[in-house]
Write a protein that holds these residues in place. Structure first.
Motif, PDB file in Angstrom:
ATOM      1  N   SER A  68       0.812  -1.220   0.000  1.00 19.72           N
ATOM      2  CA  SER A  68       0.000   0.000   0.000  1.00 19.72           C
ATOM      3  C   SER A  68       0.846   1.270   0.000  1.00 19.72           C
ATOM      4  O   SER A  68       0.311   2.375  -0.136  1.00 19.72           O
ATOM      5  CB  SER A  68      -0.911   0.019   1.232  1.00 19.72           C
ATOM      6  N   ARG A  69       2.163   1.127   0.146  1.00 20.82           N
ATOM      7  CA  ARG A  69       3.049   2.295   0.265  1.00 20.82           C
ATOM      8  C   ARG A  69       2.867   3.227  -0.933  1.00 20.82           C
ATOM      9  O   ARG A  69       2.927   2.819  -2.079  1.00 20.82           O
ATOM     10  CB  ARG A  69       4.505   1.846   0.363  1.00 20.82           C
ATOM     11  N   SER A  70       2.639   4.510  -0.618  1.00 19.76           N
ATOM     12  CA  SER A  70       2.409   5.530  -1.633  1.00 19.76           C
ATOM     13  C   SER A  70       3.271   6.738  -1.301  1.00 19.76           C
ATOM     14  O   SER A  70       3.345   7.151  -0.140  1.00 19.76           O
ATOM     15  CB  SER A  70       0.939   5.945  -1.654  1.00 19.76           C
ATOM     16  N   ILE A  71       3.907   7.304  -2.325  1.00 14.31           N
ATOM     17  CA  ILE A  71       4.811   8.439  -2.125  1.00 14.31           C
ATOM     18  C   ILE A  71       4.475   9.534  -3.129  1.00 14.31           C
ATOM     19  O   ILE A  71       4.238   9.249  -4.308  1.00 14.31           O
ATOM     20  CB  ILE A  71       6.282   8.007  -2.272  1.00 14.31           C
ATOM     21  N   GLN A  72       4.466  10.768  -2.641  1.00 13.01           N
ATOM     22  CA  GLN A  72       4.221  11.917  -3.505  1.00 13.01           C
ATOM     23  C   GLN A  72       5.203  13.018  -3.115  1.00 13.01           C
ATOM     24  O   GLN A  72       5.423  13.273  -1.930  1.00 13.01           O
ATOM     25  CB  GLN A  72       2.790  12.411  -3.328  1.00 13.01           C
ATOM     26  N   THR A  73       5.793  13.672  -4.104  1.00 15.11           N
ATOM     27  CA  THR A  73       6.701  14.787  -3.855  1.00 15.11           C
ATOM     28  C   THR A  73       6.165  16.023  -4.569  1.00 15.11           C
ATOM     29  O   THR A  73       5.787  15.955  -5.733  1.00 15.11           O
ATOM     30  CB  THR A  73       8.125  14.463  -4.362  1.00 15.11           C
ATOM     31  N   LEU A  74       6.153  17.137  -3.837  1.00 16.58           N
ATOM     32  CA  LEU A  74       5.628  18.395  -4.361  1.00 16.58           C
ATOM     33  C   LEU A  74       6.591  19.522  -4.023  1.00 16.58           C
ATOM     34  O   LEU A  74       7.338  19.440  -3.052  1.00 16.58           O
ATOM     35  CB  LEU A  74       4.278  18.708  -3.712  1.00 16.58           C
ATOM     36  N   LEU A  75       6.533  20.572  -4.802  1.00 18.65           N
ATOM     37  CA  LEU A  75       7.309  21.774  -4.518  1.00 18.65           C
ATOM     38  C   LEU A  75       6.396  22.772  -3.816  1.00 18.65           C
ATOM     39  O   LEU A  75       5.234  22.923  -4.188  1.00 18.65           O
ATOM     40  CB  LEU A  75       7.845  22.373  -5.824  1.00 18.65           C
ATOM     41  N   VAL A  76       6.910  23.452  -2.783  1.00 19.65           N
ATOM     42  CA  VAL A  76       6.119  24.423  -2.036  1.00 19.65           C
ATOM     43  C   VAL A  76       6.241  25.789  -2.716  1.00 19.65           C
ATOM     44  O   VAL A  76       7.329  26.371  -2.773  1.00 19.65           O
ATOM     45  CB  VAL A  76       6.579  24.497  -0.565  1.00 19.65           C
TER      46      VAL A  76
END
Length: 161
Positions: free
Chosen positions: A9-17
């Motif tokens: 179920s591991r989910s990863i998201q990367t975003l810029l602030v």
């Protein structure tokens, strides 16, 4: 139902602030981050249950350090424990200064989701099992968090308004 590994179920998201994500201190709005946490946790819960889910609770939302404008924010979520129709999802948020490479944990949260069918009725979810030491610790401590959530709900409904 056949049990599934936590890692599935591991989910990863990367975003810029960006500037629009920040307050007058130049740090990320807590509410904006809470939205991102809910979204990544929904994905983890749906991956595990293969069904629609609804948010039942968010607890232990702990802000440790501020996230600054122009940093990257990485959210990682996975199902740590299941009950009959509910799933506990753990989320850790890390921020990264992309110019220096410094990374630090900034927020942790536990969210609970209930799997529902097309009519919105709760539906059973498969059990989950840990494979790593971190997963084992979260899995073993989850029943106590479940009891605390249940007690908190009962107290809310029994107190006079």
């Amino acid at each position: 139902m056949e049990a599934k590994p936590i890692g599935q179920s591991r989910s990863i998201q990367t975003l810029l602030v960006f500037p629009a994500d920040t307050n007058y201190h130049g740090t990320m709005f807590g509410g904006k981050l809470m939205q991102y946490i809910d979204e990544i946790c929904v994905i983890a819960a749906m991956r595990h249950s293969n069904s629609r889910v609804v948010t039942a609770s968010t607890d232990s939302l702990d802000f440790m350090t501020p996230i600054r404008m122009n940093e990257a924010v990485e959210l990682e979520a996975f199902v740590t424990w299941t009950h009959r129709t509910s799933m506990e999802v753990y989320c850790v948020v890390r921020s990264e200064n992309l110019l220096t490479g410094e990374r630090r944990p900034t927020v942790t949260a536990f969210c609970t989701f209930v799997a529902v069918n097309e009519e919105g009725k709760p539906t059973e979810v498969p059990p989950v099992y840990p494979e790593t030491e971190e997963e084992r610790k979260l899995f073993e401590s989850a029943p106590e968090r479940h009891v605390q959530r249940k007690l908190r709900r009962q107290q809310r409904y029994t107190e006079p308004s």
